[in-house]
Design an enzyme around this catalytic site. Structure first.
Site, PDB file in Angstrom:
ATOM      1  N   ALA A  66       0.605  -1.535  -0.311  1.00  0.00           N
ATOM      2  CA  ALA A  66       0.127  -0.319   0.297  1.00  0.00           C
ATOM      3  C   ALA A  66       1.256   0.996   0.372  1.00  0.00           C
ATOM      4  O   ALA A  66       1.872   0.975   0.611  1.00  0.00           O
ATOM      5  CB  ALA A  66      -0.733   0.203   1.265  1.00  0.00           C
ATOM      6  N   GLY A 111       0.909  -5.132   0.403  1.00  0.00           N
ATOM      7  CA  GLY A 111      -0.520  -4.969  -0.120  1.00  0.00           C
ATOM      8  C   GLY A 111      -0.212  -5.585  -1.106  1.00  0.00           C
ATOM      9  O   GLY A 111      -1.392  -6.197  -2.178  1.00  0.00           O
ATOM     10  N   GLU A 114      -0.853  -9.592  -0.924  1.00  0.00           N
ATOM     11  CA  GLU A 114      -1.961  -9.658  -0.080  1.00  0.00           C
ATOM     12  C   GLU A 114      -2.886  -9.940  -1.952  1.00  0.00           C
ATOM     13  O   GLU A 114      -3.539 -10.324  -2.231  1.00  0.00           O
ATOM     14  CB  GLU A 114      -2.478  -8.304   0.505  1.00  0.00           C
ATOM     15  CG  GLU A 114      -2.152  -8.519   1.834  1.00  0.00           C
ATOM     16  CD  GLU A 114      -2.742  -7.685   2.486  1.00  0.00           C
ATOM     17  OE1 GLU A 114      -1.987  -6.245   2.746  1.00  0.00           O
ATOM     18  OE2 GLU A 114      -2.752  -7.980   3.480  1.00  0.00           O
ATOM     19  N   GLU A 134       3.941  -5.209   7.197  1.00  0.00           N
ATOM     20  CA  GLU A 134       3.541  -4.001   7.529  1.00  0.00           C
ATOM     21  C   GLU A 134       4.276  -4.090   9.410  1.00  0.00           C
ATOM     22  O   GLU A 134       3.946  -2.488  10.076  1.00  0.00           O
ATOM     23  CB  GLU A 134       1.954  -4.736   7.737  1.00  0.00           C
ATOM     24  CG  GLU A 134       1.249  -4.347   6.077  1.00  0.00           C
ATOM     25  CD  GLU A 134       1.723  -5.685   5.829  1.00  0.00           C
ATOM     26  OE1 GLU A 134       2.306  -6.476   5.833  1.00  0.00           O
ATOM     27  OE2 GLU A 134       0.918  -5.514   4.232  1.00  0.00           O
TER      28      GLU A 134
END
Ligand code: COA
Length: 257
Positions: A66, A111, A114, A134
Site C-alpha cells: 500500500a 498489499g 496480498e 507491515e
C-alpha cells in the site's frame, strides 16, 4: 478505458492488468485501487475477457505494498474503512468467475503480497520477493493477508513472516506453496499464458464453479477481525512512528503505545 495508474491489454481473450507506477515500485494508492476495481468489473462483464493476468510494470516490483505516503493523510480513525475497501476489491478478484492469475515480477510486499494472494494462483520470476512487512510500520496486514497467507502457507510460517517482516525469495515461496512456478523474467508471462491456454479449453461453467467452491472454504469473519485490528493499529503512536521512519528513510523506534 482510460486509466492513469494501470495499463490493460487484451490478448487472445486474456486480459492483462499491469499496475503501472514503477517509480514508486507500483505501490497501491487509492487511484490504483479504484482503477483495479474498475478493470475487474470489466473482467466480470466483458464476454471477450475469459481470463485475467495481474502483473507489475518494470523489472523491480510487482507491487511494493500500500502507498505508505498516502497513509499519512488518512485520518487516524479511518484505518478500518481503508482496510475494508482494500479487502472488498481483493474479494472481487478472488471471487471473479474467470481465472485470475498473478504473474509476480519482483517485490510483492504488504498489499502487493496480498494482491497476489487474492488471485487464484501465482507464478513468480526468479527475482520475486514476498513479505508482509507491515509490522515495520507498527501495523498489521489489512487487505486479507492475515487470512490468506495463513491459508496458503500454514500458521507457523505465516506467523513468522508477519512477525519478523522478513522477505522470502521466489524459490522459498515455491517451497512454501505461495507460488506454483518460478520462471525467468522473460518467461513469466509466456508460462502464465501457457497455463491459461489449457484452462481456457475447459468448461467456463465448471471453472467458475471450482472458483466459487474453493473460495467457500474461507471464513469471512476472519477478514472482519483483520479490518478491526488494522483499524486499532492505525490509531497507535507506533504506526505514526513506523510510517514517519519509512518516509524519512530511517529505522523506527517503537514505544509500544
Ligand atoms: N509506498 C510508498 N512508496 C513506496 C513504497 C510504498 N509501499 N515502496 C517503495 N516506495 C517508493 C520509495 O519511497 C521510493 O520513492 P522515492 O524514490 O520517491 O524516494 C521508490 O518507491 C523506490 O523505493 P526504494 O525504497 O528507494 O527502493 P529500494 O530498492 O531501496 O527498496 C523496498 C525496495 C521494496 C525494500 C523498499 O521500497 C520498501 O521497503 N518498501 C516498502 C515496503 C512495505 O513496507 N510495504 C508494506 C506497506 S503497508
Amino acid at each position: 478505458m482510460d486509466f492513469s495508474t494501470i495499463k490493460t491489454s487484451l490478448d487472445n481473450h486474456i486480459f492483462i492488468i499491469t499496475i503501472n507506477r514503477p517509480n514508486k515500485l507500483n505501490a497501491l494508492n487509492q487511484t490504483v485501487l479504484n482503477e483495479l476495481n474498475e478493470a475487474m468489473a470489466l473482467a466480470y462483464t466483458d464476454a471477450n475477457i475469459k481470463a485475467v493476468i495481474i502483473t507489475g510494470a518494470g523489472e523491480k516490483a510487482f507491487v511494493a505494498g500500500a502507498d505508505i505516503a498516502e497513509f499519512v493523510s488518512v485520518k487516524d480513525d479511518e484505518g478500518e474503512s481503508l482496510s475494508k475497501k482494500g479487502q472488498d476489491i481483493f474479494f472481487k478478484i478472488e471471487n471473479c468467475p474467470k481465472p485470475v492469475i498473478a504473474a509476480v515480477n519482483g517485490f510483492a510486499l504488504g498489499g502487493g503480497c496480498e494482491l497476489a494472494m487474492a488471485c487464484h494462483f501465482r507464478l513468480a520470476s526468479t527475482n520475486a520477493k514476498f513479505g508482509q512487512p507491515e509490522v515495520n510500520l507498527g501495523l498489521i496486514p489489512g487487505y486479507g493477508g492475515t487470512q490468506r497467507l495463513t491459508m496458503l502457507i500454514g500458521k507457523g510460517k505465516a506467523m513468522e513472516l508477519m512477525m519478523t517482516g522478513n522477505m522470502i525469495g521466489a524459490e522459498d515461496a515455491k517451497t512454501f506453496g505461495l507460488v506454483n512456478y518460478v520462471e525467468s523474467a522473460e518467461n513469466l508471462i509466456p508460462k502464465t499464458k501457457e497455463i491459461l491456454k489449457i484452462i481456457l479449453t475447459k468448461s467456463p461453467v465448471a471453472i467458475a464453479k471450482i472458483i466459487a467452491s474453493v473460495n467457500f472454504y474461507f471464513n469471512k469473519e476472519g477478514f472482519n477481525e483483520e479490518a478491526k485490528l488494522f483499524g486499532e493499529a492505525f490509531l497507535t503512536e507506533d504506526k505514526k512512528e513506523g510510517t514517519a521512519a519509512f518516509l524519512e528513510k530511517r529505522k523506527p523506534v517503537f514505544k509500544g503505545n
